[in-house]
Design an enzyme around this catalytic site. Structure first.
Site, PDB file in Angstrom:
ATOM      1  N   CYS A 186      46.822  40.975  45.166  1.00  0.00           N
ATOM      2  CA  CYS A 186      45.272  40.214  45.225  1.00  0.00           C
ATOM      3  C   CYS A 186      45.006  39.929  46.557  1.00  0.00           C
ATOM      4  CB  CYS A 186      45.029  39.135  44.046  1.00  0.00           C
ATOM      5  SG  CYS A 186      45.925  39.477  42.443  1.00  0.00           S
ATOM      6  N   HIS A 190      41.785  39.390  48.732  1.00  0.00           N
ATOM      7  CA  HIS A 190      41.061  38.164  48.574  1.00  0.00           C
ATOM      8  C   HIS A 190      41.899  37.026  49.336  1.00  0.00           C
ATOM      9  CE1 HIS A 190      38.113  39.923  45.940  1.00  0.00           C
ATOM     10  NE2 HIS A 190      38.877  40.288  45.452  1.00  0.00           N
ATOM     11  N   ARG A 234      37.491  41.070  34.216  1.00  0.00           N
ATOM     12  CA  ARG A 234      37.688  41.145  35.688  1.00  0.00           C
ATOM     13  C   ARG A 234      38.956  41.343  36.089  1.00  0.00           C
ATOM     14  NH1 ARG A 234      35.151  42.946  39.633  1.00  0.00           N
ATOM     15  NH2 ARG A 234      37.249  44.042  39.387  1.00  0.00           N
ATOM     16  N   CYS A 238      40.778  44.642  38.122  1.00  0.00           N
ATOM     17  CA  CYS A 238      41.301  44.410  39.417  1.00  0.00           C
ATOM     18  C   CYS A 238      42.662  45.322  39.249  1.00  0.00           C
ATOM     19  CB  CYS A 238      41.402  43.082  39.667  1.00  0.00           C
ATOM     20  SG  CYS A 238      40.093  42.114  40.418  1.00  0.00           S
TER      21      CYS A 238
END
Lengths: 277, 103
Positions: A186, A190, A234, A238
Site C-alpha cells: 500500500c 500511498h 475500496r 486495491c
C-alpha cells in the site's frame, strides 16, 4: 474577399498567440489544472449525487423486518447503543464486547444480520458488492444509509482496547507489507506525499490531511461504475490492483487495515457518501 | 419494479426549483457484453412533470442521458404545499411516478 482574408490572417495570429501561451504554461500548470479540473468535476456532480438513491434503499432495508426471525436491523448496536445510527460510523472500526472482536461497519452488519435476523453467515455475506447492473447489493445500500448519518461528524476512532491496539498494529504492518508479483505494498503508492498515477494525485495515507480527505470521502458513488462503493470494496479493489490474493470480505485483515487508515484520518470531518469519477 | 425517485422541490422567490434523481440503467444499445452480444437498449424515453396536475415539463430522452440520471428544472407559478409529480416511461414501457410536496 479582401475582408475574409484579413480575418483569416488575424485568426492565424490569434491561434499562434494562444498556442505559444499554452506551451509556456504547460510545464508547471498542466498538472495543477488537471487536479483542479477533477475537483471542479466532483463539485459539479455533488449536486444530485445518485448515492442518495442507495441511502434511500438502505434506510428501507434497515427498517424492514427481514430474515428467518422477521426482525428489522433497528435493534443493531453499532457501538453507540442499539439502534443508534447517528455518528456511529465516525467511531468505527471499534471493539465490540458482545462479539469479542474489533469490527468495521460491514462486519457489524453481518453480525447483526446473523444474531438478530437469523440469517446464516453465508447468506449475510452473500453479496457484498453490486455488479454494476442488475445485481444490486443490499450491503452497499445499508452502508450508504448508515454512513450518511455520520456526515459532518469528526472521525474519532479509538485504540484504547488491547484488541483495537492489536488491529492497529496489524493494519500498519499490512500497509507496509510488500508482496505479490509486483512486489507492491500500500505504502508504494500511498506512503509519500505529492505522488500521482497518471493525472490523479495519490493521497499519502500516513499524512493526516491526505488521510482525512481520502477516508472521509468513502463510500462513494463511482460514476464510471454506476455503483455505490464501500470502504470494504475500496480495499478489495486495491488488493486486486496490487495483484494480491483476494481480500476476503469482513476478514480480520480487512478490518485491521481499515482501522489503521480510519485512525490516521481522526479529526477529519466525515463527508460521505461522496461522488467520484 | 423500478426503484423510487428522489425528488426535492423548493420555492425560491417566485420560482420552484425541482431536483430529481432517477434510478435507471439507461443502456444505450451500443454496448456489448463479455460474450460479444449487443446489450439491448433500455432507457427512459419520456419524462413529464406536473404541478397540482398541471403539466410544467415534458421531455423526450434518449441514450445520451447517463445512468441514474439527475434532472433539475425551475418553473414559475408554484406555491408551498403544491404537489409536484414526476413520471418517466422507458422504451420497455415500464413506468414510475413519484410525488413530492413543494417546501
Amino acid at each position: 474577399m479582401e475582408e475574409s482574408r484579413k480575418w483569416a490572417g488575424w485568426s492565424a495570429i490569434t491561434v499562434a498567440a494562444v498556442f505559444a501561451a499554452s506551451i509556456a504554461q504547460m510545464a508547471g500548470a498542466q498538472q495543477r489544472t488537471a487536479v483542479e479540473d477533477i475537483a471542479r468535476y466532483r463539485e459539479l456532480l455533488q449536486d444530485g449525487n445518485p448515492a442518495e438513491l442507495w441511502e434511500l434503499r438502505g434506510e428501507t432495508l434497515w427498517k424492514t423486518k427481514r430474515g428467518p426471525k422477521g426482525v428489522s436491523l433497528e435493534g443493531c448496536d453499532l457501538g453507540l447503543g442499539s439502534g443508534m445510527v447517528k455518528g456511529a460510523y465516525a467511531a468505527m472500526p471499534r471493539y465490540f464486547a458482545d462479539a469479542d472482536r474489533v469490527m468495521d461497519l460491514e462486519t457489524r452488519l453481518v453480525h447483526c444480520m446473523v444474531t438478530l435476523q437469523g440469517f446464516s453467515l453465508a447468506d449475510a455475506k452473500k453479496q457484498p458488492f453490486g455488479n454494476g447492473t442488475d445485481r444490486k447489493s443490499d450491503m452497499e445500500a445499508l452502508v450508504a444509509f448508515i454512513t450518511a448519518e455520520s456526515k459532518g461528524v469528526p472521525m474519532n476512532v479509538g485504540i484504547t482496547h488491547p484488541k483495537e491496539q492489536e488491529a492497529f498494529q496489524i493494519g500498519r504492518s499490512m500497509f507496509f507489507h510488500r508482496g505479490g508479483p509486483h512486489d507492491f505494498a500500500c505504502a508504494t503508492c500511498h506512503g509519500e506525499s505529492n505522488k500521482r498515477i497518471r493525472l490523479q494525485d495519490l493521497p499519502n495515507l500516513l499524512e493526516p490531511g491526505d488521510a482525512q480527505r481520502a477516508y472521509t470521502t468513502w463510500p462513494a458513488y463511482r460514476v464510471s461504475q454506476g455503483e455505490l462503493r464501500t470502504f470494504q470494496w475500496r480495499l478489495y479493489d486495491c488488493f486486486r490492483q496490487q495483484r494480491f490474493p483476494e481480500l476476503e470480505f469482513t476478514s480480520d485483515g480487512s478490518i485491521a487495515l481499515t482501522l489503521f487508515l480510519a485512525r490516521n484520518a481522526n479529526g477529519g470531518k466525515f463527508n460521505a457518501p461522496a461522488i467520484k469519477r | 419494479m423500478a426503484d423510487p425517485m428522489k425528488i426535492r422541490a423548493t420555492l425560491q422567490g417566485d420560482t420552484v426549483e425541482v431536483r430529481v434523481l432517477m434510478q435507471h440503467e439507461m443502456e444505450t444499445g451500443q454496448r456489448k457484453d463479455a460474450a460479444g452480444k449487443t446489450i439491448p437498449a433500455w432507457h427512459i424515453q419520456q419524462v413529464t412533470a406536473t404541478n397540482n396536475g398541471k403539466p410544467v415539463l415534458s421531455a423526450q430522452w434518449g441514450p445520451a442521458v447517463s445512468k441514474n440520471p439527475f434532472l433539475s428544472f425551475k418553473f414559475k407559478g408554484g406555491a408551498k404545499g403544491d404537489k409536484v409529480q414526476i413520471t418517466w416511461t422507458d422504451n420497455k414501457g415500464e413506468k414510475r411516478t413519484d410525488e413530492v410536496v413543494v417546501s
